[in-house]
Scaffold this motif. Structure first.
Motif, PDB file in Angstrom:
ATOM      1  N   SER A 170      38.178   2.853  21.536  1.00  0.00           N
ATOM      2  CA  SER A 170      37.361   1.889  22.272  1.00  0.00           C
ATOM      3  C   SER A 170      37.438   2.077  23.778  1.00  0.00           C
ATOM      4  CB  SER A 170      37.789   0.465  21.906  1.00  0.00           C
ATOM      5  OG  SER A 170      39.180   0.275  22.169  1.00  0.00           O
ATOM      6  N   ASP A 171      38.470   2.740  24.260  1.00  0.00           N
ATOM      7  CA  ASP A 171      38.664   2.866  25.715  1.00  0.00           C
ATOM      8  C   ASP A 171      38.401   4.281  26.195  1.00  0.00           C
ATOM      9  OD1 ASP A 171      40.899   4.053  24.490  1.00  0.00           O
ATOM     10  OD2 ASP A 171      42.143   3.685  26.262  1.00  0.00           O
ATOM     11  N   VAL A 172      37.441   4.968  25.591  1.00  0.00           N
ATOM     12  CA  VAL A 172      37.266   6.373  25.910  1.00  0.00           C
ATOM     13  C   VAL A 172      36.933   6.604  27.384  1.00  0.00           C
ATOM     14  CG1 VAL A 172      34.825   6.380  25.224  1.00  0.00           C
ATOM     15  CG2 VAL A 172      36.141   8.502  25.164  1.00  0.00           C
ATOM     16  N   GLU A 173      36.137   5.707  27.998  1.00  0.00           N
ATOM     17  CA  GLU A 173      35.825   5.883  29.427  1.00  0.00           C
ATOM     18  C   GLU A 173      37.073   5.702  30.282  1.00  0.00           C
ATOM     19  OE1 GLU A 173      34.089   3.912  27.412  1.00  0.00           O
ATOM     20  OE2 GLU A 173      32.145   4.937  27.272  1.00  0.00           O
ATOM     21  N   ALA A 174      37.906   4.712  29.936  1.00  0.00           N
ATOM     22  CA  ALA A 174      39.151   4.505  30.677  1.00  0.00           C
ATOM     23  C   ALA A 174      40.080   5.693  30.500  1.00  0.00           C
ATOM     24  CB  ALA A 174      39.834   3.216  30.220  1.00  0.00           C
ATOM     25  N   PHE A 175      40.121   6.244  29.275  1.00  0.00           N
ATOM     26  CA  PHE A 175      40.968   7.416  29.057  1.00  0.00           C
ATOM     27  C   PHE A 175      40.454   8.601  29.861  1.00  0.00           C
ATOM     28  CE2 PHE A 175      42.109  11.381  27.060  1.00  0.00           C
ATOM     29  CZ  PHE A 175      43.486  11.247  26.944  1.00  0.00           C
ATOM     30  N   ALA A 176      39.142   8.753  29.959  1.00  0.00           N
ATOM     31  CA  ALA A 176      38.582   9.852  30.740  1.00  0.00           C
ATOM     32  C   ALA A 176      39.035   9.763  32.196  1.00  0.00           C
ATOM     33  CB  ALA A 176      37.061   9.837  30.645  1.00  0.00           C
ATOM     34  N   ARG A 177      39.021   8.555  32.762  1.00  0.00           N
ATOM     35  CA  ARG A 177      39.496   8.391  34.141  1.00  0.00           C
ATOM     36  C   ARG A 177      40.984   8.726  34.239  1.00  0.00           C
ATOM     37  NH1 ARG A 177      36.183   3.784  33.542  1.00  0.00           N
ATOM     38  NH2 ARG A 177      37.995   2.437  33.197  1.00  0.00           N
ATOM     39  N   HIS A 178      41.745   8.281  33.236  1.00  0.00           N
ATOM     40  CA  HIS A 178      43.182   8.576  33.216  1.00  0.00           C
ATOM     41  C   HIS A 178      43.420  10.085  33.136  1.00  0.00           C
ATOM     42  CE1 HIS A 178      47.388   8.542  31.926  1.00  0.00           C
ATOM     43  NE2 HIS A 178      47.034   9.229  30.858  1.00  0.00           N
ATOM     44  N   ALA A 179      42.641  10.780  32.302  1.00  0.00           N
ATOM     45  CA  ALA A 179      42.815  12.213  32.139  1.00  0.00           C
ATOM     46  C   ALA A 179      42.527  12.964  33.439  1.00  0.00           C
ATOM     47  CB  ALA A 179      41.907  12.719  31.021  1.00  0.00           C
ATOM     48  N   VAL A 219      43.663   8.872  42.108  1.00  0.00           N
ATOM     49  CA  VAL A 219      44.980   9.292  41.639  1.00  0.00           C
ATOM     50  C   VAL A 219      45.720   8.159  40.951  1.00  0.00           C
ATOM     51  CG1 VAL A 219      45.258  11.131  43.332  1.00  0.00           C
ATOM     52  CG2 VAL A 219      45.975   8.799  43.918  1.00  0.00           C
ATOM     53  N   ASP A 220      45.049   7.062  40.664  1.00  0.00           N
ATOM     54  CA  ASP A 220      45.728   5.948  40.006  1.00  0.00           C
ATOM     55  C   ASP A 220      44.719   5.201  39.147  1.00  0.00           C
ATOM     56  OD1 ASP A 220      47.765   4.274  39.275  1.00  0.00           O
ATOM     57  OD2 ASP A 220      47.528   2.933  40.990  1.00  0.00           O
ATOM     58  N   THR A 221      45.133   4.835  37.938  1.00  0.00           N
ATOM     59  CA  THR A 221      44.298   4.041  37.047  1.00  0.00           C
ATOM     60  C   THR A 221      45.152   2.983  36.379  1.00  0.00           C
ATOM     61  OG1 THR A 221      44.686   5.608  35.240  1.00  0.00           O
ATOM     62  CG2 THR A 221      42.670   5.907  36.544  1.00  0.00           C
ATOM     63  N   ALA A 222      44.518   1.898  35.980  1.00  0.00           N
ATOM     64  CA  ALA A 222      45.246   0.835  35.286  1.00  0.00           C
ATOM     65  C   ALA A 222      45.578   1.282  33.870  1.00  0.00           C
ATOM     66  CB  ALA A 222      44.401  -0.435  35.248  1.00  0.00           C
ATOM     67  N   PRO A 223      46.783   1.007  33.382  1.00  0.00           N
ATOM     68  CA  PRO A 223      47.144   1.426  32.022  1.00  0.00           C
ATOM     69  C   PRO A 223      46.359   0.647  30.972  1.00  0.00           C
ATOM     70  CG  PRO A 223      48.831  -0.018  32.934  1.00  0.00           C
ATOM     71  CD  PRO A 223      47.865   0.261  34.045  1.00  0.00           C
ATOM     72  N   THR A 224      46.080   1.304  29.856  1.00  0.00           N
ATOM     73  CA  THR A 224      45.441   0.645  28.727  1.00  0.00           C
ATOM     74  C   THR A 224      46.526   0.060  27.832  1.00  0.00           C
ATOM     75  OG1 THR A 224      43.536   2.122  28.770  1.00  0.00           O
ATOM     76  CG2 THR A 224      43.971   0.966  26.705  1.00  0.00           C
ATOM     77  N   LEU A 225      46.489  -1.236  27.611  1.00  0.00           N
ATOM     78  CA  LEU A 225      47.535  -1.888  26.829  1.00  0.00           C
ATOM     79  C   LEU A 225      47.157  -2.042  25.363  1.00  0.00           C
ATOM     80  CD1 LEU A 225      48.566  -4.657  29.378  1.00  0.00           C
ATOM     81  CD2 LEU A 225      49.517  -2.360  29.078  1.00  0.00           C
ATOM     82  N   ARG A 226      45.872  -1.926  25.054  1.00  0.00           N
ATOM     83  CA  ARG A 226      45.429  -2.062  23.669  1.00  0.00           C
ATOM     84  C   ARG A 226      44.149  -1.263  23.493  1.00  0.00           C
ATOM     85  NH1 ARG A 226      45.399  -7.815  20.674  1.00  0.00           N
ATOM     86  NH2 ARG A 226      47.602  -7.453  21.101  1.00  0.00           N
ATOM     87  N   LYS A 227      44.000  -0.645  22.321  1.00  0.00           N
ATOM     88  CA  LYS A 227      42.777   0.095  22.019  1.00  0.00           C
ATOM     89  C   LYS A 227      42.517   0.037  20.521  1.00  0.00           C
ATOM     90  CE  LYS A 227      44.282   3.997  23.638  1.00  0.00           C
ATOM     91  NZ  LYS A 227      44.175   5.405  24.114  1.00  0.00           N
TER      92      LYS A 227
END
Length: 283
Positions: A170-179, A219-227
């Motif tokens: 569900s958080d694929v866009e957030a993961f992309a930013r993290h990657a 260089v910084d993103t908020a952590p995903t706590l649930r997916k």
């Protein structure tokens, strides 16, 4: 330069490696354990004569480039790499690339979490180790070649079976930013590593999304706590996400757990039984 100790150290590291460990065929019966000298030379892109002289304690002082190549060819740990440099009279510099060696204690931890999906990633998001539940929830990493175990490559370049990008999370866009952030950090930390540079160039050439995120210089993103994973066999699985940083190896242990008593916990329990088998495959 301690030629005798350098020779003994190189020989001991060579003899502990099996040909299959470095992608070489076993070939005919071997008289000695480990790799042959010519095989190490081939892996390090140096001449067999030069490597033989090093093992016979009569070679010249190797350059940093040769030491780096030998460390890769012999699959040395960070501590062994530093020791190799010291024996050669060349104090070690920063690590040439992200560590891929996972500590035994971490491997044991990952496999002792039967109710959690747990895996270890490198600085470039390559999956280095995993337990059975992680393989059942995501995919059987043991069936993939090494380059296809990289979560950044998978997120930006696919494949996307049944339209499920990155396992349908569900958080694929957030993961992309993290990657993108992780890879930018890796590029700064390992500027001379060819694999890091090649991965980033591949993503820039193949993904407009990655190119856009890379250009932002975040260089910084908020952590995903649930997916939530959209699993093809058990349906949606919502998990809590925790990541433990292993700063000495520049790695992370990622742990997915479900809320006790929830449908997702039941789904994970079913996956632990199913494993990586395909229930829809013909028998």
């Amino acid at each position: 330069m301690d030629r005798a100790e350098l020779a003994a150290f190189l020989r001991s590291r060579r003899e502990r490696i099996e040909p299959a460990d470095v992608g070489l065929p076993a070939g005919p019966r071997r008289r000695t354990p480990g790799l042959r000298r010519e095989e190490v030379a081939q892996l390090a892109f140096i001449s067999t004569e030069y490597y033989t002289r090093l093992e016979q304690a009569r070679g010249p002082r190797p350059s940093r480039e040769v030491l780096t190549a030998l460390a890769r060819a012999l699959r040395l740990t960070d501590a062994e790499r530093d020791h190799l440099h010291l024996l050669a009279g060349a104090p070690p510099g920063p690590p040439p690339g992200p560590s891929r060696e996972v500590r035994r204690s971490i491997l044991d931890l990952v496999h002792r979490l039967p109710q959690s999906a747990a895996f270890v990633t490198s600085a470039t998001l390559e999956v280095l180790a995993w337990n059975e539940l992680a393989a059942a929830l995501m995919e059987d990493f043991s069936a993939l070649p090494r380059r296809e175990r990289n979560l950044a490559r998978l997120a930006f370049l696919g494949p996307c079976p049944q339209g499920r990008r990155l396992y349908g999370v569900s958080d694929v866009e957030a993961f992309a930013r993290h990657a993108a952030r992780r890879l930018r950090t890796a590029a700064a930390r390992y500027p001379d590593d060819p694999e890091v540079g090649a991965l980033i160039r591949e993503l820039l050439d193949g993904s407009a999304e990655f190119a856009r995120l890379w250009a932002s210089h975040d260089v910084d993103t908020a952590p995903t706590l649930r997916k939530t994973f959209q699993h093809p066999l058990v349906g949606p699985v919502t998990v809590n996400c925790d990541a433990l940083d292993l700063t000495d190896r520049d790695q992370q242990v990622v742990i997915y757990t479900a809320v006790p008593g929830s449908p997702s916990e039941e789904a994970l329990r079913l996956l632990s039984v199913i494993g990586t088998q395909r229930m829809d495959a013909p028998r």
